[in-house]
Write an enzyme that holds these catalytic residues in place. Structure first.
Site, PDB file in Angstrom:
ATOM      1  CG  ASN A   7       4.071  -6.774   9.223  1.00 60.05           C
ATOM      2  OD1 ASN A   7       3.866  -6.007   8.084  1.00 60.05           O
ATOM      3  ND2 ASN A   7       4.609  -7.967   9.025  1.00 60.05           N
ATOM      4  NE  ARG A  96       7.037  -5.829   5.869  1.00 58.54           N
ATOM      5  CZ  ARG A  96       6.261  -6.050   5.089  1.00 58.54           C
ATOM      6  NH1 ARG A  96       4.982  -6.318   5.585  1.00 58.54           N
ATOM      7  NH2 ARG A  96       6.346  -6.456   3.808  1.00 58.54           N
ATOM      8  CG  HIS A 184       9.143 -10.090   0.738  1.00 63.11           C
ATOM      9  ND1 HIS A 184       8.932 -10.819  -0.340  1.00 63.11           N
ATOM     10  CD2 HIS A 184       7.944  -9.749   1.274  1.00 63.11           C
ATOM     11  CE1 HIS A 184       7.418 -10.836  -0.542  1.00 63.11           C
ATOM     12  NE2 HIS A 184       6.817 -10.148   0.364  1.00 63.11           N
ATOM     13  NE  ARG A 245       1.642  -8.593  -4.628  1.00 65.29           N
ATOM     14  CZ  ARG A 245       2.269  -8.259  -3.699  1.00 65.29           C
ATOM     15  NH1 ARG A 245       3.442  -7.618  -3.820  1.00 65.29           N
ATOM     16  NH2 ARG A 245       2.124  -8.749  -2.411  1.00 65.29           N
ATOM     17  CD  GLU A 388       7.708  -9.704   6.913  1.00 66.38           C
ATOM     18  OE1 GLU A 388       6.422 -10.144   7.421  1.00 66.38           O
ATOM     19  OE2 GLU A 388       7.962  -9.805   5.774  1.00 66.38           O
TER      20      GLU A 388
END
Ligand code: AMP
Length: 403
Positions: A7, A96, A184, A245, A388
């Site tokens: 990842n 990923r 996501h 963000r 994940e």
């Protein structure tokens, strides 16, 4: 079968090695080795955890990101905590990939064409896609012809209806690839399936709202296993308020700043991606734990940051429920979703009119992979650990087993 799941980020990388037998386990297993590496220019900090629970910390001088990663991966078979006897024991590597630009709906074996698409997509997600491509190349050099699988974060949202995909700007934007991709997806998809497992119902009988609340935050409306709406869009900046963000803001603010303050594109990018969100409003931190501490000690800006975060989260969930036309369960996942009793409680409060009843005692414990709604709640509320890396490893296992 030893499976390495990677990842990549621009300044950090998580890696997990799983050892899976002839059938997939029902519940997510622990990795036999997991590592996190963070670097800043000339130095890398490496943390490794083994299946025996041993932890190792290392700090090394590095000349580049590539150098840092090669050092980390060599520690899989060299040094203090080797996890395999030799590199060839690793049967498959999964990556990923943040942006697949909707060219790929499913995980796919990496070949030159796949690498080209990932490289092309780096115009849209430069930090992520270049780092991921470099990860693939490093693995090719270290492990030779080991199969590598690209698992796309955008793929789960591939079949969203066009009404949710297309921005209401000039149609030409859409023709040029400016559209809502969503992110996501690996975790939202994993959570939808895990929710069905925990609720003992087939996923194709459920309508779910998944709240991925970590440093990055997004929601997905999952209708019988299919994503029909999500809050992130063309980039992972759209939608909810996040750690640094802003999430969605009126685009005219940007043109106003460009005109009146001569702020340029790079400065806007910096402000929106790195100086906004929890950090920008609170002035304290991008970390929800620090914001909560400051709020509890009476800091008004920290309180405002929390209030905006919850307000936007509630509005987003409302819009996901509307896209679905109802929901059976609300899922909380990732750092804030899994751990913040306060965020879950404040969010759920406003959905009591839909018959959602949170059990305060269960919510307080933040139990992983459990239902925290009252027994007579019309909507289940689930806390699900983000997995994940396991989701990537599972896709690799399926691909190699099929072969
Ligand atoms: P992630 O990106 O999934 O690693 O999540 C990172 C976010 O989770 C950060 O904002 C952390 O502050 C937040 N987080 C982790 N633990 C807690 C906690 N106990 N309470 C509130 N937020 C937490």
């Amino acid at each position: 079968m030893k499976i390495l799941a990677l990842n990549s980020g621009s300044s950090s990388q998580k890696s997990c090695l799983y050892d899976i037998g002839d059938s997939l386990p029902e519940h997510p297993p622990n990795p036999v080795w997991e590592a996190k590496i963070e670097w800043n220019g000339s130095q890398a900090d490496i943390d490794i955890k083994t299946s025996a629970g041993k932890t190792f910390h290392d700090q090394v001088k590095v000349t580049s990101r590539r150098h840092a990663l090669e050092h980390l991966f060599r520690s899989l078979w060299e040094g203090d905590a080797p996890a395999v006897g030799k590199p060839s024991e690793i049967r498959v590597v999964g990556h990923r990939i943040v942006l697949g630009q909707h060219k790929f709906e499913e995980p796919i074996l990496v070949n030159p064409e796949v690498k080209r698409v990932i490289a092309d997509a780096s115009v849209f997600a430069p930090l992520h896609n270049r780092a991921e491509l470099e990860g693939i190349e490093i693995m090719q050099r270290l492990l030779g012809h080991v199969p590598q699988v690209a698992v796309f974060d955008t793929a789960f949202h591939h079949r969203m209806p066009l009404g949710a995909v297309v921005y209401p700007g000039p149609y030409e934007w859409f023709e040029r690839g400016i559209r809502r991709y969503g992110f996501h997806g690996i975790n939202h998809q994993y959570c939808a399936h895990r929710a069905a497992q925990l609720m003992r119902k087939p996923v194709d009988s459920l309508q779910l709202v998944s709240c991925h609340l970590g440093n990055g935050c997004s929601l997905a409306a999952v209708d019988r296993g299919r994503s029909v709406d999500t809050t992130m869009g063309f980039t992972p900046l759209e939608g909810l308020m996040m750690g640094t963000r802003s999430g969605s803001v009126d685009p005219s603010i940007l043109t106003y700043l460009m005109r009146s303050r001569k702020t340029d594109g790079q400065q806007l990018d910096q402000q929106l991606n790195h100086e906004s969100g929890l950090l920008g409003i609170s002035g304290v931190s991008s970390d929800m734990r620090e914001v909560m501490k400051a709020k509890e000690s009476g800091d008004q800006r920290a309180k405002l940051a929390f209030d905006i975060f919850v307000h936007r989260l509630r509005s987003g969930i409302g819009s996901m429920v509307a896209a679905l036309g109802g929901f059976d369960a609300l899922i909380f996942t990732a750092g804030i979703g899994e751990n913040s009793e306060a965020v879950r409680q404040a969010t759920c409060e406003n959905f009591s009119y839909l018959g959602l009843k949170l059990d305060p005692a269960k919510n307080k414990k933040s139990p992983i992979d459990q239902d925290i709604a009252e027994q007579d709640s019309r909507v289940r509320v689930l806390v699900i650990r983000a997995q994940e890396d396991w989701a990537i490893a599972r896709e690799c296992w399926k691909m190699v087993s099929r072969e």
